[in-house]
Design a protein around this motif. Structure first.
Motif, PDB file in Angstrom:
ATOM      1  N   UNK A  73     -25.419  30.735  16.879  1.00 48.93           N
ATOM      2  CA  UNK A  73     -26.362  31.817  16.582  1.00 48.93           C
ATOM      3  C   UNK A  73     -26.235  32.192  15.109  1.00 48.93           C
ATOM      4  N   UNK A  74     -27.333  32.080  14.353  1.00 51.31           N
ATOM      5  CA  UNK A  74     -27.310  32.532  12.958  1.00 51.31           C
ATOM      6  C   UNK A  74     -27.143  34.056  12.920  1.00 51.31           C
ATOM      7  N   UNK A  75     -26.524  34.542  11.857  1.00 46.21           N
ATOM      8  CA  UNK A  75     -26.437  35.984  11.659  1.00 46.21           C
ATOM      9  C   UNK A  75     -25.236  36.632  12.326  1.00 46.21           C
ATOM     10  N   UNK A  76     -24.294  35.840  12.824  1.00 39.88           N
ATOM     11  CA  UNK A  76     -23.146  36.391  13.549  1.00 39.88           C
ATOM     12  C   UNK A  76     -22.026  36.840  12.613  1.00 39.88           C
ATOM     13  N   UNK A  77     -21.915  36.197  11.442  1.00 40.39           N
ATOM     14  CA  UNK A  77     -20.743  36.385  10.585  1.00 40.39           C
ATOM     15  C   UNK A  77     -20.481  37.831  10.185  1.00 40.39           C
ATOM     16  N   UNK A  78     -21.503  38.510   9.651  1.00 41.78           N
ATOM     17  CA  UNK A  78     -21.272  39.879   9.148  1.00 41.78           C
ATOM     18  C   UNK A  78     -20.971  40.851  10.296  1.00 41.78           C
ATOM     19  N   UNK A  79     -21.805  40.897  11.365  1.00 43.95           N
ATOM     20  CA  UNK A  79     -21.442  41.822  12.445  1.00 43.95           C
ATOM     21  C   UNK A  79     -20.072  41.527  13.050  1.00 43.95           C
ATOM     22  N   UNK A  80     -19.743  40.258  13.247  1.00 41.77           N
ATOM     23  CA  UNK A  80     -18.427  39.943  13.825  1.00 41.77           C
ATOM     24  C   UNK A  80     -17.323  40.426  12.898  1.00 41.77           C
ATOM     25  N   UNK A  81     -17.530  40.264  11.583  1.00 44.98           N
ATOM     26  CA  UNK A  81     -16.509  40.702  10.631  1.00 44.98           C
ATOM     27  C   UNK A  81     -16.357  42.231  10.646  1.00 44.98           C
ATOM     28  N   UNK A  82     -17.482  42.944  10.770  1.00 46.15           N
ATOM     29  CA  UNK A  82     -17.404  44.415  10.842  1.00 46.15           C
ATOM     30  C   UNK A  82     -16.583  44.819  12.073  1.00 46.15           C
ATOM     31  N   UNK A  83     -16.858  44.164  13.202  1.00 46.50           N
ATOM     32  CA  UNK A  83     -16.112  44.495  14.430  1.00 46.50           C
ATOM     33  C   UNK A  83     -14.628  44.179  14.250  1.00 46.50           C
ATOM     34  N   UNK A  84     -14.321  43.021  13.664  1.00 48.11           N
ATOM     35  CA  UNK A  84     -12.910  42.623  13.525  1.00 48.11           C
ATOM     36  C   UNK A  84     -12.146  43.522  12.564  1.00 48.11           C
ATOM     37  N   UNK A  85     -12.809  43.940  11.491  1.00 45.17           N
ATOM     38  CA  UNK A  85     -12.125  44.811  10.524  1.00 45.17           C
ATOM     39  C   UNK A  85     -11.926  46.210  11.121  1.00 45.17           C
ATOM     40  N   UNK A  86     -12.843  46.631  12.033  1.00 49.06           N
ATOM     41  CA  UNK A  86     -12.632  47.924  12.703  1.00 49.06           C
ATOM     42  C   UNK A  86     -11.442  47.826  13.645  1.00 49.06           C
ATOM     43  N   UNK A  87     -11.272  46.655  14.254  1.00 43.19           N
ATOM     44  CA  UNK A  87     -10.192  46.462  15.218  1.00 43.19           C
ATOM     45  C   UNK A  87      -8.843  46.302  14.517  1.00 43.19           C
ATOM     46  N   UNK A  88      -8.847  45.550  13.420  1.00 41.94           N
ATOM     47  CA  UNK A  88      -7.597  45.245  12.695  1.00 41.94           C
ATOM     48  C   UNK A  88      -7.754  45.591  11.210  1.00 41.94           C
ATOM     49  N   UNK A  89      -7.693  46.884  10.861  1.00 36.89           N
ATOM     50  CA  UNK A  89      -7.918  47.256   9.451  1.00 36.89           C
ATOM     51  C   UNK A  89      -6.909  46.601   8.507  1.00 36.89           C
ATOM     52  N   UNK A  90      -5.730  46.235   9.016  1.00 34.61           N
ATOM     53  CA  UNK A  90      -4.685  45.716   8.135  1.00 34.61           C
ATOM     54  C   UNK A  90      -4.821  44.203   7.899  1.00 34.61           C
ATOM     55  N   UNK A  91      -5.698  43.532   8.634  1.00 40.28           N
ATOM     56  CA  UNK A  91      -5.807  42.075   8.473  1.00 40.28           C
ATOM     57  C   UNK A  91      -6.970  41.712   7.557  1.00 40.28           C
TER      58      UNK A  91
END
Ligand SMILES: Cc1ncc(C[n+]2csc(CCOP(=O)(O)OP(=O)(O)O)c2C)c(N)n1
Length: 555
Positions: free
Chosen positions: A413-431
């Motif tokens: 699916x195109x367009x997944x990178x930015x939303x997935x990154x926002x979710x991951x950074x919310x989950x793991x702010x230190x990574x």
């Protein structure tokens, strides 16, 4: 808070049930159709991420579910929100990700009138979601939400859609709370494991294909001990490369798009394939060419958590209905009757394929960038990407050293990178969290860069700009050489875009400029976009557009 003792609304019961299920964050675009839920969230202790498009919100929820193993939660409004938000549901279905999409719905008394923004969700999501239901009785809200969690997490995991009629949400509810729901484990039978032990004793060229969801680090450690004890090369299915350490001596490579031809030949020539958690989808099976249909040419053992998936395409010689963790634990009990088989060649094939960067036309070399990133990034950095030919360089040259560091969709699916990154950074702010995108890919959900800014999430987005929808251009040159139709792109200045949002931006036009720009992005502490301009002629790591065109014209 026990809501049974007080007058609660159905919306409050819903949010209380989310709390009981230990939901810590939901993703949404608000709508007037579910105001009572937004109000109940206000002092619930559950964090809310407001997104700029429901496509982004549903992908964030899907990514959350993929990473945590518990359903990601998304709220959207009626027709416009639901239709925009369907992307994450399609991904969750194809990628077997637990997720719940809550959708606003018109009042019960107006259902079927084609009322304002009315959509029949059972029809719309019917082929995609595991379960689609409308909560028509306020007193059953707790039961329905709890069931959504158990269905999303059962067997082959996937998306559930719950529709919330406008007039149900503020209504008084006597619904009892349901308890916390755990995903059910399914243990393989002792007789099946005994049969597997026999098959292993007879095999001289076994292969293990590792994939799917529901894994965890200790189950993967058990599986890798099994592979070591028996001497079995392990390859990973499409976009599940993070399940096995690529530098482990048993790793044989990534069996996805642009797979190593030597790996493909090795799987074809094997005498025993153990598919562990992988469903053997179209891309993993190299377009359904790896195994004979319906009965594979080699002995196939298929261990999978969803009974209905086993035998969907391939009739396994030994079907094993089991969740990955239970299967991996059972593998520990098997005894090899001989010394481990030699896996050295299989691993060397992988190293030869991925170790060194390759030449590429133009001033920017993507394989050199991937090799630099794999040396620079810590092992727990998370890489999120969408779809496009640029991903071929990630698959081949990047090395995912830890579980769940690869966040990309099996369904491309195109367009997944930015939303997935926002979710991951919310989950793991230190990574460290990166979003890797093509130029077409990025602008599908690049607006969620605003969400990264709003919540102070310093993701680093790489935009690989070749001024074309490269994947489609490649297919075009193959099938209609020289007739470039609807694939050229005229792009904005992505670095300036980052700055206009308040983030860090830089443009890279030579390979050697990449590392300093990346370090400056890290140093800035801001969400960043690195605009990497490269020559479309280098369309894959191993061929050029002109070579594809010349071959097609000569044919
Ligand atoms: C949402 C969505 N729309 C369309 C497609 C079909 N598609 C696959 S790759 C691709 C082009 C990607 O182009 P770009 O992001 O520029 O990356 P490149 O292939 O040039 O590296 C398209 C249109 C898709 N996979 N997903």
């Amino acid at each position: 808070m026990n809501l049974q003792s007080q007058l609660a609304t159905a919306a409050q019961v819903l949010v209380e049930q989310l709390r009981i299920q230990r939901v810590t964050r939901v993703f949404c675009v608000p709508g007037e159709s579910y105001l009572p839920v937004l109000d109940a969230l206000y002092d619930s202790g559950i964090a809310v991420t407001v997104c700029r498009n429901e496509g982004g919100a549903s992908m964030m929820a899907e990514a959350w579910g993929k990473q945590t193993g518990r359903p990601g939660i998304c709220f959207v409004t009626r027709g416009p929100g639901a239709t925009n938000g369907s992307g994450g549901v399609h991904i969750a279905q194809q990628d077997s990700t637990p997720m719940i999409l809550f959708v606003g719905q018109v009042e019960r008394e107006n259902r079927g009138r084609d009322a304002f923004q009315e959509v029949d969700y059972r029809a719309f999501f019917g082929g995609m979601a595991k379960w689609v239901a409308e909560v028509n009785e306020p007193d059953r809200m707790g039961e329905m939400v709890a069931r959504a969690f158990s269905v999303a997490m059962a067997g082959r995991q996937g998306p559930v859609v719950l529709s919330l009629p406008h007039d149900v949400l503020p209504a008084a509810s006597q619904s009892p709370d349901a308890p916390f729901t755990e995903a059910l484990e399914i243990t393989p039978g002792a007789s099946e494991m005994a049969k597997l032990e026999k098959l292993l004793a007879q095999a001289s060229r076994p292969m293990l294909i590792l994939g799917g969801g529901r894994w965890n680090p200790s189950a993967l450690a058990q599986l890798s001990r099994f592979a070591e004890r028996f001497g079995i090369p392990v390859c990973t299915s499409f976009r599940r490369a993070h399940l096995f350490d690529p530098l482990h001596p048993n790793y044989a490579g990534d069996l996805g798009l642009g797979a190593n031809p030597r790996l493909v030949a090795r799987v074809k020539a094997s005498d025993l394939v153990i598919a562990a958690g992988a469903r053997l989808n179209e891309l993993t099976s190299q377009g359904y060419t790896l195994f004979d249909i319906p009965v594979p040419q080699m002995t196939l053992v298929h261990a999978y958590p969803g009974a209905e998936e086993i035998g969907r395409v391939y009739r396994p010689h030994l079907p094993i209905h089991a969740t990955p963790a239970a299967f991996a634990a059972a593998l520990e009990t098997l005894k090899p009757g001989r010394a481990p088989l030699d896996v050295g060649d299989a691993h060397q094939d992988y190293i030869d394929w991925s170790e060194k960067s390759l030449p590429q036309p133009g001033a920017v070399n993507l394989s050199e960038i991937m090799v630099w990133l794999r040396g620079h990034l810590p092992a727990d950095a998370i890489l999120c990407n969408g779809a496009g030919n640029y991903a071929g360089w990630i698959h081949r040259f990047f090395r995912f050293r830890r579980f769940n560091t690869q966040m990309a969709t099996v369904c491309g699916f195109m367009g997944y990178g930015v939303p997935a990154a926002v979710a991951m950074k919310s989950l793991y702010p230190e990574r460290k969290v990166l979003a890797l995108n093509g130029d077409g890919d990025f602008l599908m959900n690049g607006q969620e860069f605003a969400t990264a800014m709003q919540y102070g999430l310093p993701i680093i987005a790489l935009v690989f700009d070749n001024a074309t929808l490269g994947t489609i251009r490649m297919h075009q040159e193959r099938e209609y050489p020289g007739r470039v139709s609807a694939t050229d792109l005229r792009n904005p200045d992505f670095a300036a875009m980052a700055r206009s949002f308040g983030g860090f931006g830089a443009t890279i036009e030579k390979t050697e400029d990449f590392a300093p720009a990346f370090l400056a992005a890290e140093e800035s502490g801001l969400p960043a976009i690195l605009h990497v301009k490269f020559d479309a002629e280098g369309i894959t790591p191993s061929t050029t557009l002109s070579a594809i065109r010349a071959k097609a014209l000569g044919a």
